[in-house]
Design a protein around this motif. Structure first.
Motif, PDB file in Angstrom:
ATOM      1  N   SER A  37      24.335  10.331   3.915  1.00 58.94           N
ATOM      2  CA  SER A  37      24.336  11.786   3.760  1.00 58.94           C
ATOM      3  C   SER A  37      25.646  12.466   4.136  1.00 58.94           C
ATOM      4  O   SER A  37      25.775  13.664   3.977  1.00 58.94           O
ATOM      5  CB  SER A  37      23.231  12.379   4.629  1.00 58.94           C
ATOM      6  OG  SER A  37      23.457  12.063   5.991  1.00 58.94           O
ATOM      7  N   ASP A  65      20.017   6.798   6.795  1.00 64.15           N
ATOM      8  CA  ASP A  65      19.654   8.046   6.133  1.00 64.15           C
ATOM      9  C   ASP A  65      19.842   7.867   4.623  1.00 64.15           C
ATOM     10  O   ASP A  65      20.605   8.564   3.970  1.00 64.15           O
ATOM     11  CB  ASP A  65      20.494   9.220   6.647  1.00 64.15           C
ATOM     12  CG  ASP A  65      19.970  10.553   6.159  1.00 64.15           C
ATOM     13  OD1 ASP A  65      18.818  10.615   5.707  1.00 64.15           O
ATOM     14  OD2 ASP A  65      20.723  11.537   6.200  1.00 64.15           O
ATOM     15  N   ALA A  66      19.157   6.884   4.085  1.00 71.07           N
ATOM     16  CA  ALA A  66      19.361   6.444   2.705  1.00 71.07           C
ATOM     17  C   ALA A  66      18.780   7.396   1.655  1.00 71.07           C
ATOM     18  O   ALA A  66      18.320   6.972   0.610  1.00 71.07           O
ATOM     19  CB  ALA A  66      18.798   5.044   2.523  1.00 71.07           C
ATOM     20  N   ARG A  67      18.858   8.685   1.927  1.00 75.28           N
ATOM     21  CA  ARG A  67      18.512   9.661   0.887  1.00 75.28           C
ATOM     22  C   ARG A  67      19.645   9.775  -0.120  1.00 75.28           C
ATOM     23  O   ARG A  67      19.480  10.329  -1.181  1.00 75.28           O
ATOM     24  CB  ARG A  67      18.237  11.026   1.515  1.00 75.28           C
ATOM     25  CG  ARG A  67      16.968  11.044   2.332  1.00 75.28           C
ATOM     26  CD  ARG A  67      16.761  12.397   2.949  1.00 75.28           C
ATOM     27  NE  ARG A  67      17.723  12.523   4.051  1.00 75.28           N
ATOM     28  CZ  ARG A  67      17.950  13.641   4.696  1.00 75.28           C
ATOM     29  NH1 ARG A  67      17.341  14.733   4.358  1.00 75.28           N
ATOM     30  NH2 ARG A  67      18.808  13.665   5.678  1.00 75.28           N
ATOM     31  N   PHE A  68      20.798   9.243   0.236  1.00 73.40           N
ATOM     32  CA  PHE A  68      21.975   9.251  -0.631  1.00 73.40           C
ATOM     33  C   PHE A  68      22.308  10.654  -1.117  1.00 73.40           C
ATOM     34  O   PHE A  68      22.604  10.862  -2.284  1.00 73.40           O
ATOM     35  CB  PHE A  68      21.789   8.298  -1.815  1.00 73.40           C
ATOM     36  CG  PHE A  68      21.545   6.882  -1.395  1.00 73.40           C
ATOM     37  CD1 PHE A  68      22.545   6.165  -0.750  1.00 73.40           C
ATOM     38  CD2 PHE A  68      20.326   6.275  -1.614  1.00 73.40           C
ATOM     39  CE1 PHE A  68      22.331   4.854  -0.347  1.00 73.40           C
ATOM     40  CE2 PHE A  68      20.102   4.962  -1.212  1.00 73.40           C
ATOM     41  CZ  PHE A  68      21.098   4.256  -0.581  1.00 73.40           C
ATOM     42  N   SER A  69      22.274  11.611  -0.201  1.00 72.89           N
ATOM     43  CA  SER A  69      22.532  13.001  -0.582  1.00 72.89           C
ATOM     44  C   SER A  69      24.021  13.305  -0.767  1.00 72.89           C
ATOM     45  O   SER A  69      24.362  14.295  -1.414  1.00 72.89           O
ATOM     46  CB  SER A  69      21.919  13.954   0.440  1.00 72.89           C
ATOM     47  OG  SER A  69      22.403  13.673   1.741  1.00 72.89           O
ATOM     48  N   TRP A  73      27.457   8.565  -3.338  1.00 69.63           N
ATOM     49  CA  TRP A  73      26.426   7.588  -3.681  1.00 69.63           C
ATOM     50  C   TRP A  73      25.894   7.764  -5.101  1.00 69.63           C
ATOM     51  O   TRP A  73      25.154   6.918  -5.592  1.00 69.63           O
ATOM     52  CB  TRP A  73      25.285   7.647  -2.671  1.00 69.63           C
ATOM     53  CG  TRP A  73      25.763   7.281  -1.302  1.00 69.63           C
ATOM     54  CD1 TRP A  73      25.924   8.129  -0.248  1.00 69.63           C
ATOM     55  CD2 TRP A  73      26.198   6.003  -0.850  1.00 69.63           C
ATOM     56  NE1 TRP A  73      26.425   7.450   0.836  1.00 69.63           N
ATOM     57  CE2 TRP A  73      26.599   6.140   0.485  1.00 69.63           C
ATOM     58  CE3 TRP A  73      26.282   4.746  -1.451  1.00 69.63           C
ATOM     59  CZ2 TRP A  73      27.071   5.073   1.238  1.00 69.63           C
ATOM     60  CZ3 TRP A  73      26.750   3.683  -0.697  1.00 69.63           C
ATOM     61  CH2 TRP A  73      27.142   3.847   0.634  1.00 69.63           C
ATOM     62  N   GLN A  74      26.291   8.829  -5.756  1.00 70.13           N
ATOM     63  CA  GLN A  74      25.874   9.068  -7.141  1.00 70.13           C
ATOM     64  C   GLN A  74      26.895   8.533  -8.139  1.00 70.13           C
ATOM     65  O   GLN A  74      26.765   8.757  -9.336  1.00 70.13           O
ATOM     66  CB  GLN A  74      25.660  10.573  -7.379  1.00 70.13           C
ATOM     67  CG  GLN A  74      24.754  11.249  -6.373  1.00 70.13           C
ATOM     68  CD  GLN A  74      23.392  10.593  -6.250  1.00 70.13           C
ATOM     69  OE1 GLN A  74      22.765  10.252  -7.240  1.00 70.13           O
ATOM     70  NE2 GLN A  74      22.935  10.411  -5.021  1.00 70.13           N
TER      71      GLN A  74
END
Length: 89
Positions: A37, A65-69, A73-74
């Motif tokens: 994040s 915190d692997a929400r990859f916000s 990460w996109q």
């Protein structure tokens, strides 16, 4: 857990290289934590931290915190870097 205090170019024992040295012969079991994040920490971008890990095939990576916000990460580059780590390149 303090992952944001450990990084590619952190000072003293907080540096990835120092963590690897401390692991000694068990460095291949070392998983360096990076946030999913945050765009940067300790003066480097997440990409720069991941690149350090890619360049050192003796260590692995764990993403907290692997929400990859964070936008990094996109990107295809992020996932290509992770693939290199997995292959040990």
């Amino acid at each position: 857990m303090g992952y944001e205090h450990i990084g590619a170019n952190a000072e003293q024992w907080r540096a990835y290289a120092a963590q690897k040295a401390a692991a000694g012969p068990n460095a291949s079991k070392l998983l360096l934590g990076v946030p999913g994040s945050k765009p940067d920490w300790l003066g480097n971008t997440v990409a720069e931290h991941v690149d350090w890990i890619v360049r050192d095939p003796d260590v692995g990576i764990t993403i907290w915190d692997a929400r990859f916000s964070d936008p990094y990460w996109q990107t295809a580059a992020a996932w290509q870097a992770l693939a290199k780590i997995r292959r040990g390149q």
